[in-house]
Motif scaffolding. Sequence first.
Motif, PDB file in Angstrom:
ATOM      1  N   GLY A  42       0.845  -1.199   0.000  1.00 39.30           N
ATOM      2  CA  GLY A  42       0.000   0.000   0.000  1.00 39.30           C
ATOM      3  C   GLY A  42       0.869   1.233   0.000  1.00 39.30           C
ATOM      4  O   GLY A  42       1.812   1.357  -0.787  1.00 39.30           O
ATOM      5  N   ASN A  43       0.584   2.144   0.919  1.00 37.87           N
ATOM      6  CA  ASN A  43       1.356   3.389   0.995  1.00 37.87           C
ATOM      7  C   ASN A  43       2.495   3.283   2.005  1.00 37.87           C
ATOM      8  O   ASN A  43       3.033   4.308   2.414  1.00 37.87           O
ATOM      9  CB  ASN A  43       0.447   4.542   1.419  1.00 37.87           C
ATOM     10  N   SER A  44       2.814   2.068   2.428  1.00 32.83           N
ATOM     11  CA  SER A  44       3.789   1.921   3.512  1.00 32.83           C
ATOM     12  C   SER A  44       5.028   1.145   3.091  1.00 32.83           C
ATOM     13  O   SER A  44       4.949   0.200   2.306  1.00 32.83           O
ATOM     14  CB  SER A  44       3.138   1.187   4.698  1.00 32.83           C
ATOM     15  N   VAL A  45       6.164   1.574   3.632  1.00 34.55           N
ATOM     16  CA  VAL A  45       7.423   0.851   3.469  1.00 34.55           C
ATOM     17  C   VAL A  45       7.895   0.442   4.855  1.00 34.55           C
ATOM     18  O   VAL A  45       7.899   1.256   5.783  1.00 34.55           O
ATOM     19  CB  VAL A  45       8.479   1.724   2.764  1.00 34.55           C
ATOM     20  N   TYR A  46       8.269  -0.845   4.989  1.00 33.55           N
ATOM     21  CA  TYR A  46       8.688  -1.414   6.274  1.00 33.55           C
ATOM     22  C   TYR A  46      10.218  -1.522   6.267  1.00 33.55           C
ATOM     23  O   TYR A  46      10.785  -2.134   5.376  1.00 33.55           O
ATOM     24  CB  TYR A  46       8.062  -2.802   6.475  1.00 33.55           C
ATOM     25  N   MET A  47      10.848  -0.975   7.297  1.00 36.08           N
ATOM     26  CA  MET A  47      12.315  -0.954   7.330  1.00 36.08           C
ATOM     27  C   MET A  47      12.847  -1.466   8.670  1.00 36.08           C
ATOM     28  O   MET A  47      12.119  -1.529   9.662  1.00 36.08           O
ATOM     29  CB  MET A  47      12.818   0.469   7.083  1.00 36.08           C
ATOM     30  N   ARG A  48      14.134  -1.809   8.664  1.00 34.38           N
ATOM     31  CA  ARG A  48      14.770  -2.214   9.914  1.00 34.38           C
ATOM     32  C   ARG A  48      16.262  -1.884   9.858  1.00 34.38           C
ATOM     33  O   ARG A  48      16.843  -1.750   8.790  1.00 34.38           O
ATOM     34  CB  ARG A  48      14.578  -3.706  10.215  1.00 34.38           C
ATOM     35  N   ALA A  49      16.843  -1.787  11.053  1.00 34.95           N
ATOM     36  CA  ALA A  49      18.283  -1.602  11.176  1.00 34.95           C
ATOM     37  C   ALA A  49      18.932  -2.989  11.220  1.00 34.95           C
ATOM     38  O   ALA A  49      18.268  -3.986  11.488  1.00 34.95           O
ATOM     39  CB  ALA A  49      18.607  -0.818  12.442  1.00 34.95           C
ATOM     40  N   TYR A  54      13.598  -8.222  14.657  1.00 34.72           N
ATOM     41  CA  TYR A  54      12.270  -8.490  14.114  1.00 34.72           C
ATOM     42  C   TYR A  54      12.189  -8.083  12.635  1.00 34.72           C
ATOM     43  O   TYR A  54      13.113  -7.487  12.097  1.00 34.72           O
ATOM     44  CB  TYR A  54      11.206  -7.736  14.917  1.00 34.72           C
ATOM     45  N   HIS A  55      11.053  -8.425  12.036  1.00 34.87           N
ATOM     46  CA  HIS A  55      10.809  -8.127  10.615  1.00 34.87           C
ATOM     47  C   HIS A  55      11.059  -6.667  10.272  1.00 34.87           C
ATOM     48  O   HIS A  55      11.655  -6.341   9.235  1.00 34.87           O
ATOM     49  CB  HIS A  55       9.360  -8.508  10.270  1.00 34.87           C
ATOM     50  N   SER A  56      10.585  -5.759  11.119  1.00 34.55           N
ATOM     51  CA  SER A  56      10.758  -4.335  10.856  1.00 34.55           C
ATOM     52  C   SER A  56      10.538  -3.560  12.145  1.00 34.55           C
ATOM     53  O   SER A  56       9.841  -4.016  13.052  1.00 34.55           O
ATOM     54  CB  SER A  56       9.781  -3.842   9.776  1.00 34.55           C
ATOM     55  N   THR A  57      11.176  -2.389  12.224  1.00 31.88           N
ATOM     56  CA  THR A  57      11.007  -1.543  13.407  1.00 31.88           C
ATOM     57  C   THR A  57      10.505  -0.158  13.020  1.00 31.88           C
ATOM     58  O   THR A  57      10.158   0.626  13.889  1.00 31.88           O
ATOM     59  CB  THR A  57      12.343  -1.385  14.172  1.00 31.88           C
TER      60      THR A  57
END
Lengths: 325, 325, 325, 325
Positions: A42-49, A54-57
């Motif tokens: 959708g309008n979201s991007v999931y990111m992580r360090a 976990y999958h994303s923070t």
Amino acid sequence: MTKEPILDVAQLAHVEIYSTDLEGSVKFFREILGMEEAHREGNSVYMRAYEDFYHSTLIITAKDEAGLGHIAWRATSPQALERRVQALEELGQGIGWIDGDVGHGRAYQFQTPDGHKMEILWDVEYYQAPEDQKTPLLNRPQKRPARGVPVRRIDHVNLSASETNKNVEFLEEALGFKVRERILDGDDKDVAAWLSVTNLVHDIAIMGDPLGEKGRLHHICYWYGYPQHLADVADLLIEAGFKIESGPGKHGVTQANFLYVIEPGGNRVELFGDSGYQIFDPAWKTIEWKGTDLEHSVIWHGSSLPAEFFEYATPVRTKAPVENV
Amino acid sequence: MTKEPILDVAQLAHVEIYSTDLEGSVKFFREILGMEEAHREGNSVYMRAYEDFYHSTLIITAKDEAGLGHIAWRATSPQALERRVQALEELGQGIGWIDGDVGHGRAYQFQTPDGHKMEILWDVEYYQAPEDQKTPLLNRPQKRPARGVPVRRIDHVNLSASETNKNVEFLEEALGFKVRERILDGDDKDVAAWLSVTNLVHDIAIMGDPLGEKGRLHHICYWYGYPQHLADVADLLIEAGFKIESGPGKHGVTQANFLYVIEPGGNRVELFGDSGYQIFDPAWKTIEWKGTDLEHSVIWHGSSLPAEFFEYATPVRTKAPVENV
Amino acid sequence: MTKEPILDVAQLAHVEIYSTDLEGSVKFFREILGMEEAHREGNSVYMRAYEDFYHSTLIITAKDEAGLGHIAWRATSPQALERRVQALEELGQGIGWIDGDVGHGRAYQFQTPDGHKMEILWDVEYYQAPEDQKTPLLNRPQKRPARGVPVRRIDHVNLSASETNKNVEFLEEALGFKVRERILDGDDKDVAAWLSVTNLVHDIAIMGDPLGEKGRLHHICYWYGYPQHLADVADLLIEAGFKIESGPGKHGVTQANFLYVIEPGGNRVELFGDSGYQIFDPAWKTIEWKGTDLEHSVIWHGSSLPAEFFEYATPVRTKAPVENV
Amino acid sequence: MTKEPILDVAQLAHVEIYSTDLEGSVKFFREILGMEEAHREGNSVYMRAYEDFYHSTLIITAKDEAGLGHIAWRATSPQALERRVQALEELGQGIGWIDGDVGHGRAYQFQTPDGHKMEILWDVEYYQAPEDQKTPLLNRPQKRPARGVPVRRIDHVNLSASETNKNVEFLEEALGFKVRERILDGDDKDVAAWLSVTNLVHDIAIMGDPLGEKGRLHHICYWYGYPQHLADVADLLIEAGFKIESGPGKHGVTQANFLYVIEPGGNRVELFGDSGYQIFDPAWKTIEWKGTDLEHSVIWHGSSLPAEFFEYATPVRTKAPVENV
């Protein structure tokens, strides 16, 4: 014998921010802070360090105004989750269960008295590195990126609130947060408070909104752990045309080695350059800064904070004219 | 639904070590590591680091052999203390209550299966800095000493045990420790394990004693938090005539930036030069190092560990002749 | 009154190395060390670090054996260049003038007694950053790359020689190098020597070749200036599958914070993690390490050097059988 | 063919400052900056940092006003000394020879056009450590002190001048200093200039005195080389009651990691926390900061400089009323 502490919340799991420039935000977190794009939907991007397990923070969602989407807390157990949901419902701050989202299972949504949206959950999806990203350092979920000056993990979130005390008390009562440090005004009311459920000095902070607005985001923070990396990323930021709002410098409160910058989507991001100090004492007596002690509270040494730091939050609001304050 | 975790132990409160050279030990911790002498009584000297909040975190007691006196854990509440005492009694490892000691109130003493003496307590005395030692940095209990390269706080303790697994399980069951990382042999038995009740990777570690001895101390550890300080203290140590056993270097296990040295009283001391990584996940799955992964477990980069590291513990024992192993 | 010092050589300008894997080498210097590819021509790739001011400081030339191509020194003036050429001719070590190469004008080529090829020159081409690489930090020739852990500038070169003293004396007499430190054997002959014309402890070092080979390269070195970057690049190296030969650690000689690794083309590369110490004294008395002082000469603290460090040089040669030594 | 550079001055040898509080100054340099008292004579105390190789690098002389006593430069050879004396005499800035002082032999005194007193010399006395201060690190003249956060060596001196250009040109012509960087006003006249004879970016700087005073001292600087030590010494300074004027922060000009503080005798002291960058290019083209580039000249990142930084110098002078400027 005093009441036992609530030990039902384990940690900050993720934060969703709204961005007025989704691709600009993603590029900033990816190219400068070395974060990974885990998913788009959708309008979201999931990111992580790279040391987030976990999958994303971080979820960045495109919107016409910057600000806070929501904050997710992970409970210490499934039972602890149920207890917190019950407490939230009793306090009348509950919104209700959702089935889950990318990266986690069912979650209970609620809001602070000021209207910041939060959720609490148990089921999480762990990040699984592809073969070429696996590292022999088994306690690291993926290789260190060779891109930008990569942050290691999410650290905390800092909220602006129209009234500080009420929101602080909500976090204490509903979720078991402990107030680690606070800045008090002449009437001993909170100007700002730093709270945690972990051994960190803060997983969350609440600061009075000078514009009297409700539900705004002051900043999110990612962690380096080493002071050198603040100097390194400062080089990248300046040379990429970003204006560093403040830092590197050292706060008295929390002993944090800080740098603040506004990301392209409009939100303030803090980068944390050391480990601060940690609190293991289960009967910690809140550090109170007031009166003449305030001199060393905000800045211990180095960079001072500009006036903007105390006024700018997202969504961006024009400072109210003096007669309306 | 799985059983809830035990959250009854908050932290490592203090450690007592035996020294064959009391004044030499005190001078080492004071002049090189910048620690403070808080109290003397009988054959014991009570010391603390400048960011330790309690009366003392290290007790050095004169004795004819180096080694571990006892380890004290602080409970998360008075009720948690009672629950742990009951569990310890049920496991048959209890010794009994003492009225207290310098710096703390009543404590319940017990021992590990291997015979390491421990205690658990609630009442502690907080350090009160004299006027000339008070600092405007209110979250720091006293000024940073201008002496040596001062350590900031106690970090962890590492024990040698005749049999690892039994002692690890005792810490899990009796006190709620979680095993964060472990090194396994070809039969999947623990060679060593790192456990914590805090967000640190370890408050305690258990390593198999290659001499088969019981109840020995491998090392105690104080924390700097900054890598530069390991290089700084290395200068002081070498120029004062100490032999650094190993380091500065970086472990794979725990990601610790380490330096090991034997203090004048005979015990090994580790100095910890960064924040390692931290564990907030309440369902942490133990990191297991075995087989080919072991290559990067002990040393991630830098200094290698000498054979002595795996054999020397206190009390010092001659390695058994080969025919007796 | 003593003779005046020769002040005719200003600095190390560039080094050419031979690589058995040209693309592997370029990728290593580019992706891990953040260097820039400035030019390609024939079998050579010209590279520079982001704070190198000239066109290039490293030339990598494809060849069937690794090793040293040549080393270029820049004179302090055109007149100084002429004086050195005359001295080289008088010493019978001259080869002759070349018209120039990519990045510089005419240069006079010569060789050390051991056969290492060198050149001395005056005319250099300065690096001109393209618009998108210009930085507001005017004393930096281009932006800091956001790639790998970028080295800042070339530092020094270290040669293996079949006989140390003769080559050291050549550098002193022909070029005005000063011997800053030396390691001496029982007969007070040089085992190794560190020489400079700058305030650095060494621009070049000569070490005895234990295989008795002539003209080999021990290593080239690029500079970070900050210790943290050695830890950072160690992560990248290990996770990219490289074996760090040694480090991070600290030499006694030169006080260098070092890390050594073999690049894909076969040559040893040192990364220098701090500023060492600097020599401004115009009458510097050479530091001599011998006898019992040697204990702290090679390693001051941290990583020890493996036997390979003292034997491996390029071109790679099998160690001669004992009877032939 | 252009004129050859003058290479007759090797380094900054020592600086004399006047102190209105001799014992306070000595205590500051000794207890906080870890310097050593080498000698006392008359109203003067001679001090050095632990990696200074000569007898002393700082002379503190009691006086009713703070300020500069004199600055001493060491020539590159006895012959170079004679050449510079001749040049100084020709320029009419000479004062004359003195027989020497504690720590050095005969010296030729002269003054800048602005009246700052200087001397140039060849014969120096080297520091000889007593037995208990000898270190196995042979390139270090004594053990690292376990007191304060010890500075390593003298770095540079910064002067205020009623007119910048004339004094800069004097240093170029008389002593062979090269202008490494300069800040220019709208008329391309120097606001400030940084000059060196070494590979450092500056051994001396000249800044326009906004009060129009002559011969004042802006600051002296000692060197750490590691950024962490600025944070460490900042702790000591603040907790000892000193007000840090500015820093830690990073200048654009010189890339210096800085901290400024006023010592008890009234003079500004800079502490230098890394190696900056170094200049080896014998044909260095002066970096010129002007117009819009000025934004990043004074502060690259971190601490900003207060107005006081640009006005306060020693001797202290009240800022002239506006009508007299």
